[in-house]
Every structure is written in structure tokens, then in C-alpha cells.
Design an enzyme around this catalytic site. Structure first.
Site, PDB file in Angstrom:
ATOM      1  N   GLU A  26      -6.506   0.317  -0.447  1.00  0.00           N
ATOM      2  CA  GLU A  26      -5.544   0.150   0.646  1.00  0.00           C
ATOM      3  C   GLU A  26      -6.247   0.097   1.993  1.00  0.00           C
ATOM      4  OE1 GLU A  26      -3.981   3.441   2.608  1.00  0.00           O
ATOM      5  OE2 GLU A  26      -3.977   4.709   0.826  1.00  0.00           O
ATOM      6  N   SER A 141       9.548   8.182  -0.206  1.00  0.00           N
ATOM      7  CA  SER A 141       8.599   7.093   0.013  1.00  0.00           C
ATOM      8  C   SER A 141       8.868   5.902  -0.900  1.00  0.00           C
ATOM      9  CB  SER A 141       7.175   7.604  -0.218  1.00  0.00           C
ATOM     10  OG  SER A 141       6.255   6.531  -0.207  1.00  0.00           O
ATOM     11  N   LYS A 160       0.652  13.572  -1.611  1.00  0.00           N
ATOM     12  CA  LYS A 160       0.193  14.314  -0.433  1.00  0.00           C
ATOM     13  C   LYS A 160       0.842  15.695  -0.407  1.00  0.00           C
ATOM     14  CE  LYS A 160      -0.801  10.215   2.343  1.00  0.00           C
ATOM     15  NZ  LYS A 160      -0.341   9.152   1.432  1.00  0.00           N
TER      16      LYS A 160
END
Length: 305
Positions: A26, A141, A160
């Protein structure tokens, strides 16, 4: 034919055509994850680790109206220095591409780009997930939705740690996403090697993970697989230290009314400040560790084709 919205580097295109291992990376970590020049140096080191373990790195970003698959050194510099760089999730893709804006890909959009290019393995630090207080904010998300519908294997150090980990696991289960513990029975918690949350699946080798990928393809399953890889012991931050820091950062975000896509960058930046940079060092080390495993999985996947 190459997709009209893809611009694939010659190195990545050659590897894909010859069915050699490729690992997607990413670009949000470059533009939004850390300061310059550390961001570019980290990206270069991750690519180097992927190469050292037998695969071709394909860092992905949105540039000049296309998904750019495999970045040149000047592209990394541009992402690292230029402001602003859009943080691009699924909802943003049509607008950013149509307007030819510079964009960094999140987990969700890196998966989309990787899938369009035919890349099977993607390495990141940690995925997004269900945010704390979701019962009032509905903040979930897009990474989780993408894992449920895009067949790319994602290697991470867990979700996370700022997130609601048990609800994140429940959401992934609802979406039918296999969550694999690499040499662990418990979900890694990003900064720390383990958490209180047991996983249904443990696999102890890259070969076993590649076998599972092939089985998923034979079944025609559309979703991805999440491989959770604990950070090496020498780089983890103890639970009692990082949990207190996260609680303080979350409280500050709430008091300042920071929500949605702004919350994760704020929280991670504040955690770096509260740990005097230790969390950033940990973040970098876990990405390095994931790059090694991702390259090994990709190598095994193509070895068995």
C-alpha cells in the site's frame, strides 16, 4: 488486455506474465503514515525485503488518472513529499481517478488494484476494522467489506490496536473471511504479539497458507484471506504500556470531535507522540516482518501453480 485504468511497471508486468511471485504494497503508509524522508526510506526497505525473499514488490498508488502498480523511485519521492495526497478508499476511487488527483491507497483500494492486476498477496501493517463506540458512530472500515468480496490474501500484524478487536473479528466472521494466525493461536494486537482473542485457524508455514489460497480458488470463493503475523518479540510494546497510551489518545479524539477517516491518522500520530516515537519504530518493524512472510507466501503460491 491490460485494464484501461491500470499502469503497470515493466518489472511487475514481466513478473506477472512469467507467473513469478509478486507482492502488493500500500501507499498510505508513505503519504500519511510517517514523516519525510523516513516514509520513503521505509517504503524502499520494504521493497528490498520482498525482493530478498524471492518476490517482486508492487507498491500501488493512484497517479495521473490510473492505478499505478509498481512505483519508480521518483514516484515514491512524490508520494512522500507532495501535499496534499488524498487518502483513497473504495468510495473515493471514481472521483480521484476521474479528476486525476494524486492518491494513496488504503488496504481496501490496494486490494482492488492488486486484484485488477492479478496479484494474489498483499502486505500491510495493520488493517482497519470496527472502531470503538461503533454502537453510536457506526464507524466500520471499508477494509473489512473489501476482505469479504475481493480474493486477495492480506498479511498484517492484526487490526490496528486502536480498534474494537472482538467486534472486528465478529464482522470478519460474518463476511466469511478466514482469519489465520501465523504460528499463533491468538489475534496479534499490532504493537503486541498477542491479545485475549482466540482465532479459529492456526497455520505454521507459508506453504500451508498457499495451499489454503489454492483451495479457496478451486471453490470459487470471492473473498480474501487475512493472515495475522505477530510482531517479533524484541520489537513489541508491552500491553500495559500501549493500552494506557491508546486510551488517552482515543479520549482526546473524542473530546476534539475527530471521527471517520480522520480518526486513524490522528490516533496513530498522537500515539507516536505519547510514546516518544517508540510506536513508530514498532510500526516499521512489523511491516518489515510482514513483508518477509508475504514474499514467502507468494513464492509458495506460484511454486504450486
Amino acid at each position: 488486455m491490460t485494464h484501461p485504468l491500470l499502469s503497470i511497471s515493466s518489472e511487475v508486468k514481466d513478473a506477472l506474465e512469467k507467473q513469478k511471485p509478486v507482492v502488493a504494497l500500500e501507499s498510505t503508509i508513505i503519504s500519511h503514515g510517517m514523516p519525510y524522508p523516513q516514509n520513503v526510506e521505509t517504503a524502499q526497505k520494504v521493497e528490498q525485503i520482498v525482493r530478498e525473499h524471492g518476490a517482486t514488490p508492487a507498491t500501488i498508488a493512484i497517479m495521473d488518472g490510473k492505478f499505478k502498480i509498481g512505483l519508480e523511485p521518483e514516484d515514491l519521492e512524490r508520494l512522500g513529499k507532495e501535499k496534499p495526497v488524498a487518502k483513497v478508499s473504495r468510495r473515493d476511487l471514481p472521483i480521484i481517478l476521474a479528476n486525476k488527483q494524486l492518491g494513496a491507497t488504503t488496504v481496501a483500494t490496494t486490494m482492488i488494484g492488486a486484484h485488477l492486476a492479478g496479484i494474489k498477496v498483499f502486505v500491510t501493517g495493520g488493517i482497519g476494522g470496527v472502531h470503538r463506540g461503533v454502537e453510536s458512530t457506526m464507524d466500520i472500515s471499508a477494509d473489512l467489506e473489501e476482505l469479504g468480496q475481493t480474493p486477495v490474501t492480506v498479511v498484517c500484524a492484526g487490526a490496528k490496536a486502536i480498534l474494537d478487536l472482538p467486534r472486528t473479528l465478529e464482522y470478519l466472521e460474518t463476511k466469511g473471511v478466514p482469519v489465520v494466525g501465523y504460528q499463533t493461536n491468538y489475534l496479534p494486537a499490532f504493537y503486541t504479539r498477542t491479545s485475549d482473542y482466540a482465532l479459529n485457524t492456526r497455520l505454521d508455514s507459508a506453504e500451508q497458507i498457499a495451499d489454503a489460497m489454492h483451495a479457496s480458488e478451486l471453490l470459487g470463493l470471492q473473498g480474501g484471506m487475512l493472515v495475522t503475523n505477530p510482531i517479533p518479540t524484541e520489537h513489541e510494546i508491552p500491553h500495559e504500556v500501549i493500552d494506557a497510551v491508546i486510551d488517552q489518545a482515543v479520549q482526546e479524539a473524542t473530546e476534539q470531535g475527530i471521527t471517520g477517516k480522520d480518526s486513524t491518522p490522528f490516533l496513530l500520530k498522537r500515539i507516536v507522540e505519547l510514546t516518544d516515537g517508540a510506536s513508530l519504530d514498532t510500526n516499521i518493524q512489523l511491516v518489515f516482518n510482514n513483508a518477509k512472510l508475504g514474499a514467502q507466501i507468494a513464492a509458495q503460491y506460484y511454486h504450486k501453480k
